[in-house]
Design a protein around this motif. Sequence first.
Motif, PDB file in Angstrom:
ATOM      1  N   PRO A  43       0.846  -1.224   0.000  1.00  0.00           N
ATOM      2  CA  PRO A  43       0.000   0.000   0.000  1.00  0.00           C
ATOM      3  C   PRO A  43       0.864   1.249   0.000  1.00  0.00           C
ATOM      4  O   PRO A  43       1.940   1.295   0.609  1.00  0.00           O
ATOM      5  CB  PRO A  43      -0.803  -0.136   1.292  1.00  0.00           C
ATOM      6  N   LEU A  44       0.387   2.284  -0.703  1.00  0.00           N
ATOM      7  CA  LEU A  44       1.111   3.550  -0.812  1.00  0.00           C
ATOM      8  C   LEU A  44       0.213   4.693  -0.373  1.00  0.00           C
ATOM      9  O   LEU A  44      -0.987   4.720  -0.696  1.00  0.00           O
ATOM     10  CB  LEU A  44       1.575   3.767  -2.255  1.00  0.00           C
ATOM     11  N   GLN A  64      -7.068  -0.104  -2.445  1.00  0.00           N
ATOM     12  CA  GLN A  64      -6.230   0.405  -3.533  1.00  0.00           C
ATOM     13  C   GLN A  64      -6.101  -0.674  -4.603  1.00  0.00           C
ATOM     14  O   GLN A  64      -5.881  -1.846  -4.280  1.00  0.00           O
ATOM     15  CB  GLN A  64      -4.836   0.800  -3.025  1.00  0.00           C
ATOM     16  N   VAL A  65      -6.249  -0.290  -5.850  1.00  0.00           N
ATOM     17  CA  VAL A  65      -6.206  -1.244  -6.964  1.00  0.00           C
ATOM     18  C   VAL A  65      -4.767  -1.432  -7.424  1.00  0.00           C
ATOM     19  O   VAL A  65      -4.084  -0.471  -7.793  1.00  0.00           O
ATOM     20  CB  VAL A  65      -7.078  -0.761  -8.136  1.00  0.00           C
ATOM     21  N   VAL A  66      -4.299  -2.678  -7.405  1.00  0.00           N
ATOM     22  CA  VAL A  66      -2.959  -3.008  -7.909  1.00  0.00           C
ATOM     23  C   VAL A  66      -2.994  -3.164  -9.428  1.00  0.00           C
ATOM     24  O   VAL A  66      -2.127  -2.672 -10.149  1.00  0.00           O
ATOM     25  CB  VAL A  66      -2.431  -4.289  -7.239  1.00  0.00           C
ATOM     26  N   THR A 147      -7.810   9.901   7.170  1.00  0.00           N
ATOM     27  CA  THR A 147      -7.226   9.172   8.300  1.00  0.00           C
ATOM     28  C   THR A 147      -6.326   8.035   7.821  1.00  0.00           C
ATOM     29  O   THR A 147      -5.231   7.811   8.355  1.00  0.00           O
ATOM     30  CB  THR A 147      -8.339   8.603   9.191  1.00  0.00           C
ATOM     31  N   LEU A 148      -6.781   7.310   6.778  1.00  0.00           N
ATOM     32  CA  LEU A 148      -5.995   6.185   6.251  1.00  0.00           C
ATOM     33  C   LEU A 148      -4.700   6.661   5.607  1.00  0.00           C
ATOM     34  O   LEU A 148      -3.626   6.071   5.840  1.00  0.00           O
ATOM     35  CB  LEU A 148      -6.842   5.395   5.246  1.00  0.00           C
ATOM     36  N   LYS A 149      -4.740   7.722   4.830  1.00  0.00           N
ATOM     37  CA  LYS A 149      -3.526   8.225   4.176  1.00  0.00           C
ATOM     38  C   LYS A 149      -2.526   8.758   5.196  1.00  0.00           C
ATOM     39  O   LYS A 149      -1.308   8.598   5.036  1.00  0.00           O
ATOM     40  CB  LYS A 149      -3.892   9.324   3.173  1.00  0.00           C
ATOM     41  N   SER A 153       1.272   7.255   5.789  1.00  0.00           N
ATOM     42  CA  SER A 153       2.440   8.140   5.695  1.00  0.00           C
ATOM     43  C   SER A 153       3.300   8.061   6.954  1.00  0.00           C
ATOM     44  O   SER A 153       4.536   8.066   6.870  1.00  0.00           O
ATOM     45  CB  SER A 153       1.989   9.585   5.476  1.00  0.00           C
ATOM     46  N   GLU A 154       2.671   7.977   8.137  1.00  0.00           N
ATOM     47  CA  GLU A 154       3.414   8.004   9.389  1.00  0.00           C
ATOM     48  C   GLU A 154       3.909   6.613   9.774  1.00  0.00           C
ATOM     49  O   GLU A 154       5.102   6.404   9.937  1.00  0.00           O
ATOM     50  CB  GLU A 154       2.527   8.586  10.486  1.00  0.00           C
ATOM     51  N   THR A 155       2.995   5.678   9.952  1.00  0.00           N
ATOM     52  CA  THR A 155       3.363   4.309  10.376  1.00  0.00           C
ATOM     53  C   THR A 155       2.669   3.286   9.478  1.00  0.00           C
ATOM     54  O   THR A 155       1.615   2.737   9.825  1.00  0.00           O
ATOM     55  CB  THR A 155       2.947   4.078  11.833  1.00  0.00           C
ATOM     56  N   PRO A 156       3.214   3.039   8.290  1.00  0.00           N
ATOM     57  CA  PRO A 156       2.548   2.094   7.370  1.00  0.00           C
ATOM     58  C   PRO A 156       2.483   0.666   7.910  1.00  0.00           C
ATOM     59  O   PRO A 156       1.574  -0.092   7.553  1.00  0.00           O
ATOM     60  CB  PRO A 156       3.409   2.182   6.112  1.00  0.00           C
ATOM     61  N   SER A 157       3.425   0.283   8.768  1.00  0.00           N
ATOM     62  CA  SER A 157       3.422  -1.089   9.278  1.00  0.00           C
ATOM     63  C   SER A 157       2.259  -1.344  10.230  1.00  0.00           C
ATOM     64  O   SER A 157       1.874  -2.502  10.459  1.00  0.00           O
ATOM     65  CB  SER A 157       4.746  -1.390   9.981  1.00  0.00           C
ATOM     66  N   SER A 158       1.699  -0.290  10.808  1.00  0.00           N
ATOM     67  CA  SER A 158       0.590  -0.455  11.749  1.00  0.00           C
ATOM     68  C   SER A 158      -0.762  -0.602  11.053  1.00  0.00           C
ATOM     69  O   SER A 158      -1.760  -0.925  11.699  1.00  0.00           O
ATOM     70  CB  SER A 158       0.538   0.740  12.709  1.00  0.00           C
ATOM     71  N   VAL A 159      -0.803  -0.373   9.752  1.00  0.00           N
ATOM     72  CA  VAL A 159      -2.061  -0.449   9.003  1.00  0.00           C
ATOM     73  C   VAL A 159      -2.262  -1.891   8.530  1.00  0.00           C
ATOM     74  O   VAL A 159      -1.411  -2.464   7.835  1.00  0.00           O
ATOM     75  CB  VAL A 159      -2.051   0.518   7.802  1.00  0.00           C
ATOM     76  N   LYS A 160      -3.381  -2.455   8.908  1.00  0.00           N
ATOM     77  CA  LYS A 160      -3.714  -3.810   8.484  1.00  0.00           C
ATOM     78  C   LYS A 160      -4.175  -3.787   7.021  1.00  0.00           C
ATOM     79  O   LYS A 160      -5.074  -3.032   6.664  1.00  0.00           O
ATOM     80  CB  LYS A 160      -4.801  -4.392   9.380  1.00  0.00           C
ATOM     81  N   ALA A 161      -3.541  -4.638   6.199  1.00  0.00           N
ATOM     82  CA  ALA A 161      -3.870  -4.678   4.772  1.00  0.00           C
ATOM     83  C   ALA A 161      -4.072  -6.124   4.338  1.00  0.00           C
ATOM     84  O   ALA A 161      -3.356  -7.034   4.785  1.00  0.00           O
ATOM     85  CB  ALA A 161      -2.768  -4.031   3.946  1.00  0.00           C
ATOM     86  N   GLU A 162      -5.056  -6.324   3.464  1.00  0.00           N
ATOM     87  CA  GLU A 162      -5.360  -7.640   2.910  1.00  0.00           C
ATOM     88  C   GLU A 162      -5.300  -7.586   1.381  1.00  0.00           C
ATOM     89  O   GLU A 162      -5.884  -6.683   0.779  1.00  0.00           O
ATOM     90  CB  GLU A 162      -6.758  -8.104   3.350  1.00  0.00           C
ATOM     91  N   VAL A 163      -4.601  -8.537   0.811  1.00  0.00           N
ATOM     92  CA  VAL A 163      -4.481  -8.622  -0.652  1.00  0.00           C
ATOM     93  C   VAL A 163      -5.432  -9.703  -1.148  1.00  0.00           C
ATOM     94  O   VAL A 163      -5.315 -10.873  -0.766  1.00  0.00           O
ATOM     95  CB  VAL A 163      -3.035  -8.945  -1.079  1.00  0.00           C
ATOM     96  N   VAL A 164      -6.381  -9.312  -1.984  1.00  0.00           N
ATOM     97  CA  VAL A 164      -7.386 -10.249  -2.498  1.00  0.00           C
ATOM     98  C   VAL A 164      -7.635  -9.967  -3.972  1.00  0.00           C
ATOM     99  O   VAL A 164      -7.276  -8.907  -4.507  1.00  0.00           O
ATOM    100  CB  VAL A 164      -8.707 -10.157  -1.712  1.00  0.00           C
ATOM    101  N   TYR A 165      -8.279 -10.946  -4.620  1.00  0.00           N
ATOM    102  CA  TYR A 165      -8.725 -10.801  -6.010  1.00  0.00           C
ATOM    103  C   TYR A 165     -10.249 -10.803  -6.005  1.00  0.00           C
ATOM    104  O   TYR A 165     -10.876 -11.799  -5.605  1.00  0.00           O
ATOM    105  CB  TYR A 165      -8.201 -11.945  -6.870  1.00  0.00           C
TER     106      TYR A 165
END
Length: 382
Positions: A43-44, A64-66, A147-149, A153-165
Amino acid sequence: MAYLEFKFEDQITKYIREQELDTSLKFITLRKDKHFGQKDAQPLAQKKLSWESKSLPFNGVPFQVVGTKTYECHQGKDRQTKAKEKYAAERDKKELEDHAFLQRRKLVQNTKKVDCKAIINIAHVIRFPDFKIEESTVRSKKEASQTLKAALSETPSSVKAEVVYCVRFPSLSEHSSHAVVGEEAYVREAVDARLREKIEQLTLSGVRKMTEMKCHLNTFVVEELFCGEQPPPPTRRRYYPTDSDIRNVMFKTKQATRDPNIERPDEGPSRRGKKRSSRKVLQLRKQCAGYLKEITDLTYHLQDEQCMTDLSSRLKSVLLDMKANVPQDTGLPLTFSPRKRKAEKAMDPLPTKSASHPFTGGVEQHTEDIVSVDTLLALTLG
């Protein structure tokens, strides 16, 4: 329509294949983004956030769309109309100019495309379930996005992210202008991929006869693809391809093994390139012979001495160049000359000295013998 989620791309391919087998349909790739299926996607903070798309309806979770990928029905829109029209125009022009009538196939319809609108939409996304909203309002979406952005920007490792199709499959009713089940649909079925691989293997192993190939394929379908199950009816083109389908696969397989860039230890380098070059040489040879004949015919009409002198000099130079490029064995002159056609032989001049008739020659020789005998008798009596 149906919206489904998959963890891996291979699961989507397997599911599509199962749907094709059940419904006698076929889907082909229409477009694919270069980042679709990227394994190390992250995620960016500066990347756009989305809340819904063609393959994913709104559920309150931002993502976010890959990358995206789209399949369409194999009987969809014909995207080669301009190329086909250009080919037809060039073919007709060639027939008129060269007076060469090309063989054409008699087709009931010139294409299988019927402009079917059925499409499969796939989105490779990274979603953030901790930032889910309850209502689809502009204000709530804006606050959650900010809030998400900030968190990315500050602590990306703390944001839970799931990669799905996320996949949207069309319903059978979305297929238009063609059958989807029954014997009418079987006519347009594509040959099963496993069957195509079997045909390629048999072709490489040396099978050439159609009857032998069909016997092997029937055994493969009954004993391997549907072992212990009821085999499909013979009308299923997917498992019982036509002779034309089999020939096409065999031809492509043999053409692939004749690649001039591939050297096989049992056969050596392919001669396909040499055959092409020899055909080109023959064509150029005929062209040069035509030019030489025309020059010879026009030479007899020249009257200008200076023009004849220049022509003689240039022809001598061309002759020397040809001798330098024509392979010759030492002491052995070139004896090759093109064979004359029957029409040219009929136009050859008749020989000036007629051959002696066998009976005439015999009579003349006999007369000379009689004279000599009379002379001998006169000398004897005298």
